[in-house]
Structures are given as structure tokens and as C-alpha cells.
Design a protein around this motif. Structure first.
Motif, PDB file in Angstrom:
ATOM      1  N   SER A  27       0.844  -0.956   0.030  1.00  0.00           N
ATOM      2  CA  SER A  27      -0.074  -0.006  -0.071  1.00  0.00           C
ATOM      3  C   SER A  27       0.843   1.204   0.029  1.00  0.00           C
ATOM      4  O   SER A  27       1.469   1.693   1.182  1.00  0.00           O
ATOM      5  CB  SER A  27      -0.991  -0.009   1.178  1.00  0.00           C
ATOM      6  OG  SER A  27      -2.025  -1.197   1.302  1.00  0.00           O
ATOM      7  N   PRO A  28       1.272   1.724  -1.192  1.00  0.00           N
ATOM      8  CA  PRO A  28       2.202   2.869  -1.322  1.00  0.00           C
ATOM      9  C   PRO A  28       1.794   3.970  -0.342  1.00  0.00           C
ATOM     10  O   PRO A  28       2.958   4.623   0.127  1.00  0.00           O
ATOM     11  CB  PRO A  28       2.293   3.131  -2.857  1.00  0.00           C
ATOM     12  CG  PRO A  28       1.722   1.747  -3.297  1.00  0.00           C
ATOM     13  CD  PRO A  28       0.818   1.242  -2.626  1.00  0.00           C
ATOM     14  N   SER A  29       0.613   4.288  -0.314  1.00  0.00           N
ATOM     15  CA  SER A  29       0.265   5.591   0.277  1.00  0.00           C
ATOM     16  C   SER A  29       0.523   5.510   1.867  1.00  0.00           C
ATOM     17  O   SER A  29       0.580   6.653   2.562  1.00  0.00           O
ATOM     18  CB  SER A  29      -1.166   6.033   0.255  1.00  0.00           C
ATOM     19  OG  SER A  29      -2.183   4.754   0.585  1.00  0.00           O
ATOM     20  N   LEU A  41      -3.005  10.541  -1.912  1.00  0.00           N
ATOM     21  CA  LEU A  41      -3.731   9.964  -3.121  1.00  0.00           C
ATOM     22  C   LEU A  41      -4.342  11.412  -3.675  1.00  0.00           C
ATOM     23  O   LEU A  41      -4.516  11.520  -4.722  1.00  0.00           O
ATOM     24  CB  LEU A  41      -4.446   9.077  -2.776  1.00  0.00           C
ATOM     25  CG  LEU A  41      -3.805   7.692  -2.450  1.00  0.00           C
ATOM     26  CD1 LEU A  41      -4.759   6.775  -1.859  1.00  0.00           C
ATOM     27  CD2 LEU A  41      -2.984   7.077  -3.465  1.00  0.00           C
ATOM     28  N   TYR A  44      -1.739  13.761  -5.524  1.00  0.00           N
ATOM     29  CA  TYR A  44      -1.532  13.224  -6.659  1.00  0.00           C
ATOM     30  C   TYR A  44      -2.338  13.243  -7.636  1.00  0.00           C
ATOM     31  O   TYR A  44      -2.040  13.625  -8.915  1.00  0.00           O
ATOM     32  CB  TYR A  44      -1.216  11.741  -6.307  1.00  0.00           C
ATOM     33  CG  TYR A  44      -1.116  10.828  -7.290  1.00  0.00           C
ATOM     34  CD1 TYR A  44       0.080  10.536  -8.082  1.00  0.00           C
ATOM     35  CD2 TYR A  44      -2.188   9.945  -8.096  1.00  0.00           C
ATOM     36  CE1 TYR A  44       0.077   9.652  -9.307  1.00  0.00           C
ATOM     37  CE2 TYR A  44      -2.132   9.213  -9.089  1.00  0.00           C
ATOM     38  CZ  TYR A  44      -1.087   8.990  -9.733  1.00  0.00           C
ATOM     39  OH  TYR A  44      -0.698   8.339 -10.851  1.00  0.00           O
ATOM     40  N   GLY A  95      -0.217   4.487 -13.319  1.00  0.00           N
ATOM     41  CA  GLY A  95      -0.416   3.585 -12.219  1.00  0.00           C
ATOM     42  C   GLY A  95      -1.745   3.575 -11.624  1.00  0.00           C
ATOM     43  O   GLY A  95      -2.714   4.236 -12.068  1.00  0.00           O
ATOM     44  N   GLY A  96      -1.831   2.962 -10.442  1.00  0.00           N
ATOM     45  CA  GLY A  96      -3.201   2.815  -9.913  1.00  0.00           C
ATOM     46  C   GLY A  96      -3.566   1.370  -9.693  1.00  0.00           C
ATOM     47  O   GLY A  96      -5.136   1.173  -9.422  1.00  0.00           O
ATOM     48  N   TYR A  97      -2.665   0.582  -9.264  1.00  0.00           N
ATOM     49  CA  TYR A  97      -2.806  -0.945  -9.072  1.00  0.00           C
ATOM     50  C   TYR A  97      -3.831  -1.467 -10.108  1.00  0.00           C
ATOM     51  O   TYR A  97      -4.828  -2.310  -9.724  1.00  0.00           O
ATOM     52  CB  TYR A  97      -3.207  -0.871  -7.509  1.00  0.00           C
ATOM     53  CG  TYR A  97      -2.214  -1.551  -6.801  1.00  0.00           C
ATOM     54  CD1 TYR A  97      -1.713  -2.448  -7.094  1.00  0.00           C
ATOM     55  CD2 TYR A  97      -2.060  -0.952  -5.535  1.00  0.00           C
ATOM     56  CE1 TYR A  97      -0.417  -2.997  -6.458  1.00  0.00           C
ATOM     57  CE2 TYR A  97      -1.270  -1.307  -4.725  1.00  0.00           C
ATOM     58  CZ  TYR A  97      -0.264  -2.452  -5.172  1.00  0.00           C
ATOM     59  OH  TYR A  97       0.623  -2.809  -4.196  1.00  0.00           O
ATOM     60  N   HIS A 162       4.491   4.006 -14.222  1.00  0.00           N
ATOM     61  CA  HIS A 162       4.591   4.512 -12.803  1.00  0.00           C
ATOM     62  C   HIS A 162       3.756   3.293 -12.139  1.00  0.00           C
ATOM     63  O   HIS A 162       2.729   2.917 -12.405  1.00  0.00           O
ATOM     64  CB  HIS A 162       4.043   5.721 -12.450  1.00  0.00           C
ATOM     65  CG  HIS A 162       3.907   5.971 -11.101  1.00  0.00           C
ATOM     66  ND1 HIS A 162       2.741   6.470 -10.517  1.00  0.00           N
ATOM     67  CD2 HIS A 162       4.753   5.947 -10.022  1.00  0.00           C
ATOM     68  CE1 HIS A 162       2.754   6.496  -8.968  1.00  0.00           C
ATOM     69  NE2 HIS A 162       4.321   6.244  -8.939  1.00  0.00           N
ATOM     70  N   SER A 163       4.495   2.631 -11.117  1.00  0.00           N
ATOM     71  CA  SER A 163       3.637   1.505 -10.513  1.00  0.00           C
ATOM     72  C   SER A 163       3.429   0.457 -11.016  1.00  0.00           C
ATOM     73  O   SER A 163       3.924  -0.052 -11.780  1.00  0.00           O
ATOM     74  CB  SER A 163       2.777   2.444  -9.628  1.00  0.00           C
ATOM     75  OG  SER A 163       2.443   1.718  -8.459  1.00  0.00           O
ATOM     76  N   ALA A 164       1.892   0.394 -11.053  1.00  0.00           N
ATOM     77  CA  ALA A 164       1.375  -0.584 -12.076  1.00  0.00           C
ATOM     78  C   ALA A 164       1.378  -0.438 -13.542  1.00  0.00           C
ATOM     79  O   ALA A 164       1.714  -1.367 -14.342  1.00  0.00           O
ATOM     80  CB  ALA A 164      -0.266  -0.767 -11.673  1.00  0.00           C
ATOM     81  N   GLU A 206      -6.288  -5.815  -1.469  1.00  0.00           N
ATOM     82  CA  GLU A 206      -6.685  -4.960  -2.397  1.00  0.00           C
ATOM     83  C   GLU A 206      -6.438  -5.445  -3.876  1.00  0.00           C
ATOM     84  O   GLU A 206      -7.316  -5.227  -4.799  1.00  0.00           O
ATOM     85  CB  GLU A 206      -5.575  -3.632  -2.457  1.00  0.00           C
ATOM     86  CG  GLU A 206      -6.386  -2.542  -2.911  1.00  0.00           C
ATOM     87  CD  GLU A 206      -5.403  -1.248  -2.893  1.00  0.00           C
ATOM     88  OE1 GLU A 206      -5.842  -0.014  -3.475  1.00  0.00           O
ATOM     89  OE2 GLU A 206      -4.419  -1.447  -2.338  1.00  0.00           O
ATOM     90  N   HIS A 280       6.577   7.302  -3.105  1.00  0.00           N
ATOM     91  CA  HIS A 280       5.684   6.649  -4.232  1.00  0.00           C
ATOM     92  C   HIS A 280       4.974   7.614  -5.301  1.00  0.00           C
ATOM     93  O   HIS A 280       5.057   7.397  -6.523  1.00  0.00           O
ATOM     94  CB  HIS A 280       4.644   5.738  -4.029  1.00  0.00           C
ATOM     95  CG  HIS A 280       4.197   4.581  -5.045  1.00  0.00           C
ATOM     96  ND1 HIS A 280       4.911   3.710  -5.570  1.00  0.00           N
ATOM     97  CD2 HIS A 280       2.853   4.849  -5.714  1.00  0.00           C
ATOM     98  CE1 HIS A 280       4.373   3.021  -6.269  1.00  0.00           C
ATOM     99  NE2 HIS A 280       3.161   3.438  -6.371  1.00  0.00           N
ATOM    100  N   PHE A 281       4.602   8.788  -4.655  1.00  0.00           N
ATOM    101  CA  PHE A 281       3.778   9.717  -5.368  1.00  0.00           C
ATOM    102  C   PHE A 281       4.577  10.803  -5.877  1.00  0.00           C
ATOM    103  O   PHE A 281       4.541  11.205  -7.120  1.00  0.00           O
ATOM    104  CB  PHE A 281       2.451  10.147  -4.956  1.00  0.00           C
ATOM    105  CG  PHE A 281       1.897   8.869  -4.504  1.00  0.00           C
ATOM    106  CD1 PHE A 281       0.898   8.148  -5.315  1.00  0.00           C
ATOM    107  CD2 PHE A 281       1.688   8.356  -3.224  1.00  0.00           C
ATOM    108  CE1 PHE A 281       0.144   7.051  -4.872  1.00  0.00           C
ATOM    109  CE2 PHE A 281       0.964   7.421  -2.729  1.00  0.00           C
ATOM    110  CZ  PHE A 281       0.401   6.600  -3.595  1.00  0.00           C
TER     111      PHE A 281
HETATM  112  N1  LIG Z   1      -4.474   2.352  -2.793  1.00  0.00           N
HETATM  113  C1  LIG Z   1      -3.141   2.216  -3.156  1.00  0.00           C
HETATM  114  C2  LIG Z   1      -3.088   3.266  -4.368  1.00  0.00           C
HETATM  115  C3  LIG Z   1      -1.942   2.911  -5.413  1.00  0.00           C
HETATM  116  O1  LIG Z   1      -1.109   2.157  -4.984  1.00  0.00           O
HETATM  117  C4  LIG Z   1      -1.546   3.922  -6.607  1.00  0.00           C
HETATM  118  C5  LIG Z   1      -2.395   5.135  -6.500  1.00  0.00           C
HETATM  119  C6  LIG Z   1      -2.208   5.806  -7.552  1.00  0.00           C
HETATM  120  C7  LIG Z   1      -1.045   5.648  -8.441  1.00  0.00           C
HETATM  121  C8  LIG Z   1      -0.494   4.422  -8.244  1.00  0.00           C
HETATM  122  C9  LIG Z   1      -0.657   3.732  -7.494  1.00  0.00           C
HETATM  123  N2  LIG Z   1       0.244   2.421  -7.050  1.00  0.00           N
HETATM  124  C10 LIG Z   1       0.491   1.756  -8.037  1.00  0.00           C
HETATM  125  O2  LIG Z   1      -0.124   1.626  -9.078  1.00  0.00           O
HETATM  126  C11 LIG Z   1      -2.252   3.032  -1.801  1.00  0.00           C
HETATM  127  O3  LIG Z   1      -2.504   2.569  -0.777  1.00  0.00           O
HETATM  128  O4  LIG Z   1      -1.520   3.747  -2.055  1.00  0.00           O
END
Ligand SMILES: N[C@@H](CC(=O)c1ccccc1NC=O)C(=O)O
Length: 306
Positions: A27-29, A41, A44, A95-97, A162-164, A206, A280-281
Motif C-alpha cells: 500500500s504505497p500511500s 492520494l 497526486y 499507475g493505480g494498481y 509508474h507503479s502498475a 486490494e 511513491h507519488f
Molecule cells: N491504494 C493504493 C493506491 C496506489 O497504489 C496507487 C495510486 C495511484 C497511483 C499508483 C498507485 N500504485 C500503483 O499502481 C495505496 O494505498 O497507495
């Protein structure tokens, strides 16, 4: 069985984590240091929205260009001032999982890159529950094929995620382009705070719905593929930057480091950067700034100055 010897559990620290700890690590946040989780979030999204509005209002662009037949298969192209067929293209996957985010709030790096002569493409893909991971990977593949076909004189296609979205970009290291009738002129990958081994993600609250079987997770894990059957770059000069924020979780650090090591062993021209004092953000929203270290690395890589 003990975990200290050379048993099967060695090298996979997440297998020793409780469910709570895994949820926390992924949970990056929860790892941001300057804001609360929800505020991070929100900020972001806000920065992404503002950057996108600014990009759409100020420069030349083509919005909602279809790259496939599906309703969600659209991309936005932002051009530099000087019109040229021979532009470098940076193609970005948000991203955004795999469950949230949109191209309409992800044009973070458009302004500093177009100012230097790079065309930026922001790709939409069908996030879950509409899309499955396999579909997302396929859509991302199609978006790159589209850019190559539309701009065959491009001076290089650079993928950034980014991320996902970094996961989706990294999956392109395994793409079979011959079946698409065109090999994109891929010159570089910028993988920002990504996840490359999906097996631990299977066990988090998640994401359990996205990945139901170990086979799903492995099929969609660039780390797993590259380790078991290394691929070779089509262009040996193709660069890969694997980067992670200092304040990303230990699991995110491990994922990035291990992908980097696997790529190096496989003969890819990879480098690794832990970016100082960003979470992460912030690592992404700082790309709205031309002087940010990652913006500068991206520009230097594209213009071959390092
Ligand atoms: N629910 C996640 C949200 C998250 O991981 C995220 C949100 C916006 C952009 C990228 C993210 N992470 C990976 O894709 C969190 O807790 O950070």
C-alpha cells in the motif's frame, strides 16, 4: 522447515510476512512521509489533473485517438512546438494498481518533455474490473504498435510507466512483436516505482481479485519470465532505467532491485536509481518539473548525453 538455510523460501522475504504486513508493504500511500495517506492520494490526483489541463490548453495535441476498436483504447499525443516527423516519443502508462487512474489525469511529464522536443503519448487502458491483466498487457502492446505505425520515422520510442504502469511497460520486454507486423523502435524504458513479480500481490487484500491463480501471476510477471527465460533486446543500445523512491516500501525496493539485477544478468543495458527523499507519488509528480533529477535523466537518455 527453517528459513535460514538454502531452502525454497530463501530469497523471498514476502513469504515470511503476515497478511497485514504484506498489505502494508503493497500500500504505497502508507509509506509517504510528508502527508497522510489520503491526502497523498488526493494531491497526486490534483497534480495530475492540473498538469493535464495545462498540457491540453497550451500545446499542440491530438486527444482521444483510438489505437484499437475498444471503447477504452484511446491515447493522447502531446507534440513539441517544432513540427517534425522524426521526433522521439515517450509513451506513458499510468499507475493505480490496475484498478484506478486514467490518461485524463496523468500528463505529468508533458510540459518539460515537449519543451525539449519530445512528443509524449499518454495511454488509456481498461482498468479492472472491466479489464483483466492479460487484456491490459495486450492493449499496451497495441498502443505501442499504433505509435510505431503512425509515426514510422520516429527517433525512438521510450516507454515510461509508474507503479502498475511500470509493470505494464516492463511486460513489453517480453512482447512478441512479429505477430503484430511491426517492430517498434524501442530505445528505452523508464520504470518508476514498479511491481515486477506479481506473486506477492496475489496475497494482498486490494489485489486478490485481479490475480486468482499462481499461473495468472507468473504469466504477468516480467521478473519471473526474465529469470526463467531471459529475452534479448532487439536493439542492443536499448536502455532500461529502474528507479524507486527512497520512501517507497522495502518490498517496492526489493522488486526494483531484483528486476535490475535480472536484467543485467540477461545482458540488458540497465541502470538503477534510488531517488533521494521522494515517496511513491512525489517521484511522479516531480516529473512536472524540468529541473527534477528524473526529468533530467530521461532527457539525457533520450538525447544520448550519458
Ligand atoms: N491504494 C493504493 C493506491 C496506489 O497504489 C496507487 C495510486 C495511484 C497511483 C499508483 C498507485 N500504485 C500503483 O499502481 C495505496 O494505498 O497507495
Amino acid at each position: 522447515m527453517d528459513d535460514l538455510g538454502g531452502g525454497p523460501r530463501r530469497g523471498a522475504p514476502w513469504k515470511r510476512m503476515s497478511k497485514e504486513e504484506l498489505d502494508n508493504q503493497y500500500s504505497p500511500s502508507r509509506w509517504v512521509v510528508r502527508l497522510g495517506a489520503e491526502e497523498a492520494l488526493r494531491t497526486y490526483s490534483q497534480i495530475g489533473n492540473e498538469a493535464t489541463k495545462r498540457a491540453q490548453a497550451t500545446g499542440r495535441n491530438l486527444l482521444n485517438v483510438p489505437y484499437g476498436d475498444g471503447e477504452g483504447e484511446k491515447l493522447d499525443i502531446y507534440f513539441p512546438e517544432a513540427v517534425s516527423e522524426a521526433l522521439p516519443f515517450l509513451v506513458f502508462f499510468h499507475g493505480g494498481y490496475w484498478q484506478s487512474g486514467s490518461k485524463d489525469s496523468s500528463a505529468f511529464m508533458v510540459s518539460p518533455l515537449t519543451a525539449q522536443g519530445v512528443a509524449v503519448v499518454i495511454v488509456a487502458y481498461d482498468i479492472a474490473p472491466k479489464g483483466t491483466l492479460d487484456q491490459m498487457v495486450d492493449q499496451v502492446t497495441q498502443s505501442i504498435v499504433f505509435v510505431q505505425k503512425q509515426y514510422p520515422g520516429n527517433q525512438g520510442i521510450y516507454l515510461c510507466g509508474h507503479s502498475a504502469g511500470a509493470h505494464l511497460a516492463a511486460m513489453m520486454l517480453l512482447a512478441n512483436w512479429t505477430k503484430h507486423g511491426v517492430t517498434p523502435n524501442l530505445k528505452g524504458f523508464f520504470l518508476v516505482s514498479g511491481i515486477y513479480d506479481l506473486e506477492p500481490v496475489m496475497h494482498t487484500s486490494e489485489n486478490a481479485s485481479l490475480l486468482t491463480t499462481l499461473e495468472d501471476a507468473q504469466r504477468n510477471s516480467p521478473q519471473w519470465h526474465l529469470k526463467t527465460a531471459p529475452t534479448q533486446p532487439v536493439d542492443p543500445a536499448c536502455r532500461i532505467l529502474v528507479t524507486v523512491g527512497q520512501h517507497d516500501s522495502p518490498e517496492f525496493h526489493r522488486q526494483s532491485r531484483e528486476l535490475y539485477q535480472t536484467l543485467r544478468r540477461g545482458g540488458w543495458k540497465a541502470s538503477f536509481e534510488e531517488l533521494h527523499d521522494v515517496d511513491h507519488f512525489e517521484i511522479l509528480w516531480n516529473l512536472t518539473q524540468k529541473d527534477y533529477v528524473l526529468t533530467q535523466i530521461i532527457l539525457k537518455t533520450i538525447f544520448q548525453e550519458s
